[in-house]
Enzyme design. Structure first.
Site, PDB file in Angstrom:
ATOM      1  CG  ASP A   1      -1.838   1.158   1.348  1.00 29.12           C
ATOM      2  OD1 ASP A   1      -2.067   1.831   0.323  1.00 29.12           O
ATOM      3  OD2 ASP A   1      -2.330   1.421   2.465  1.00 29.12           O
TER       4      ASP A   1
HETATM    5  C1  SPV Z   1      -7.049   2.599   3.431  1.00 26.81           C
HETATM    6  O1  SPV Z   1      -8.065   1.924   3.657  1.00 26.81           O
HETATM    7  O2  SPV Z   1      -6.311   2.418   2.470  1.00 26.81           O
HETATM    8  C2  SPV Z   1      -6.700   3.716   4.321  1.00 26.81           C
HETATM    9  C3  SPV Z   1      -7.046   3.634   5.743  1.00 26.81           C
HETATM   10  O3  SPV Z   1      -6.064   4.647   3.879  1.00 26.81           O
HETATM   11  S1  SPV Z   1      -5.669   2.950   6.543  1.00 26.81           S
HETATM   12  O4  SPV Z   1      -5.391   1.639   5.980  1.00 26.81           O
HETATM   13  O5  SPV Z   1      -6.008   2.857   7.967  1.00 26.81           O
HETATM   14  O6  SPV Z   1      -4.534   3.860   6.359  1.00 26.81           O
HETATM   15 MG    MG Z   2      -5.169   4.223   2.039  1.00 26.19          MG
END
Ligand code: SPV
Ligand code: MG
Length: 294
Positions: A64
């Site tokens: 991510d």
């Molecule tokens: C996502 O769902 O990608 C978010 C929220 O940005 S978090 O994973 O808590 O950063």
């Molecule tokens: Mg996110």
């Protein structure tokens, strides 16, 4: 099913005006879109969908960190839009370069998305829940404010909203840093403020909501109670949250179920047991994706 862009786009604003709080669930593909669209329990349902960077990336087996680019994110959004009508909030990560951000939100607005949330980080974006286990670099607040300002100028409708996500607590900064950023982003035209925390007690969030709402009672606030999940929606709303996002729970539960099935078939050397214990029937699956024009 009316899923035309102009029908969907302004739904979120209307809900914000009319509801005590907005309940949002992650949707990361057509299938989860259908779950969010159709699930109802005791008269309750989800108001809107969150297209999460974490889930979109995880479903592709990628980190991510913005490696899944906008074109790919857009494919996911289109897939969800094909089979749903509820409003959509897109996780815009950092928003990228301001010139690109402006183009991207114009696209999102045109296709019927209701809002984007961008976070005030820079460098290689890391997932917020990693907290200080990753390098979380905050963007200069004036540079970030400029992104919001340029974004707002580019929009063609009053429906589409830009929410600014403050990552002060994720970078172990204090409430003063968060409040000062909030003020700058509100002045730049942000339609709402998302505040995030990787801690499970929720104290930072509660304190921020209190201070922020004292100063800006009319500005929308967004929370993502992934770590501080013990709070009921009603509590978060009483503290001042207007939008509550369950950011990743369909993906996380699906992974667990899929892994169990994969393990069970290896164990039994046939699918009979896994099919009976962990799987919905083929009949149910085929009904789920049946002709939507019926
Ligand atoms: C996502 O769902 O990608 C978010 C929220 O940005 S978090 O994973 O808590 O950063
Ligand atoms: Mg996110």
């Amino acid at each position: 099913m009316n899923n035309m862009p102009e029908m969907r786009r302004n739904k979120l604003k209307q809900m914000i005006e009319n509801k005590e709080y907005i309940r949002v669930m992650e949707a990361s593909n057509g299938l989860t879109g259908l779950i969010v669209e159709n699930t109802k329990v005791n008269g309750k349902e989800y108001d809107a969908m969150w297209v999460s960077s974490l889930c979109d990336s995880t479903l592709k087996g990628k980190p991510d960190n913005e490696v899944v680019d906008f074109t790919s994110r857009l494919d996911t959004i289109h897939e969800i839009m094909e089979v749903t009508t509820k409003p959509i909030i897109v996780d815009g990560d950092t928003g990228g370069k301001v010139e690109h951000f402006v183009q991207h939100i114009k696209t999102l607005e045109r296709i019927g998305v209701s809002a984007i949330i961008i976070e005030d980080k820079k460098g290689l974006k890391q997932n917020s829940i990693l907290g200080n286990k990753a390098k979380q670099i905050l963007e200069d607040k004036e540079i970030f404010a400029e992104k919001i300002r340029k974004g707002k100028q580019a929009l063609l409708t009053n429906d589409f909203m830009i929410f600014a996500r403050i990552e002060s607590f994720i970078a172990d900064k204090d409430i003063n840093d968060a409040m000062s950023r909030a003020e700058t982003y509100v002045n730049a035209g942000a339609d709402g403020i998302m505040i995030h925390s990787y801690k499970s007690d929720g104290n930072e969030i509660i304190e921020f909501l209190k201070q922020f709402k004292e100063k800006y009672p009319e500005i929308v606030t967004i929370v993502v109670p992934t770590t501080y999940s013990k709070f009921k929606e009603r509590d978060l709303s009483d503290y001042g949250a207007n939008i509550i996002i369950y950011a990743n729970h369909l993906l996380r539960s699906a992974y667990l179920a899929m892994l169990k099935t994969a393990q069970k078939i290896l164990e039994d050397e046939r699918s009979f047991e896994a099919s009976n214990e962990y799987c919905i029937s083929m009949k149910e699956i085929l009904e789920l994706i049946g002709d939507k024009n019926d």
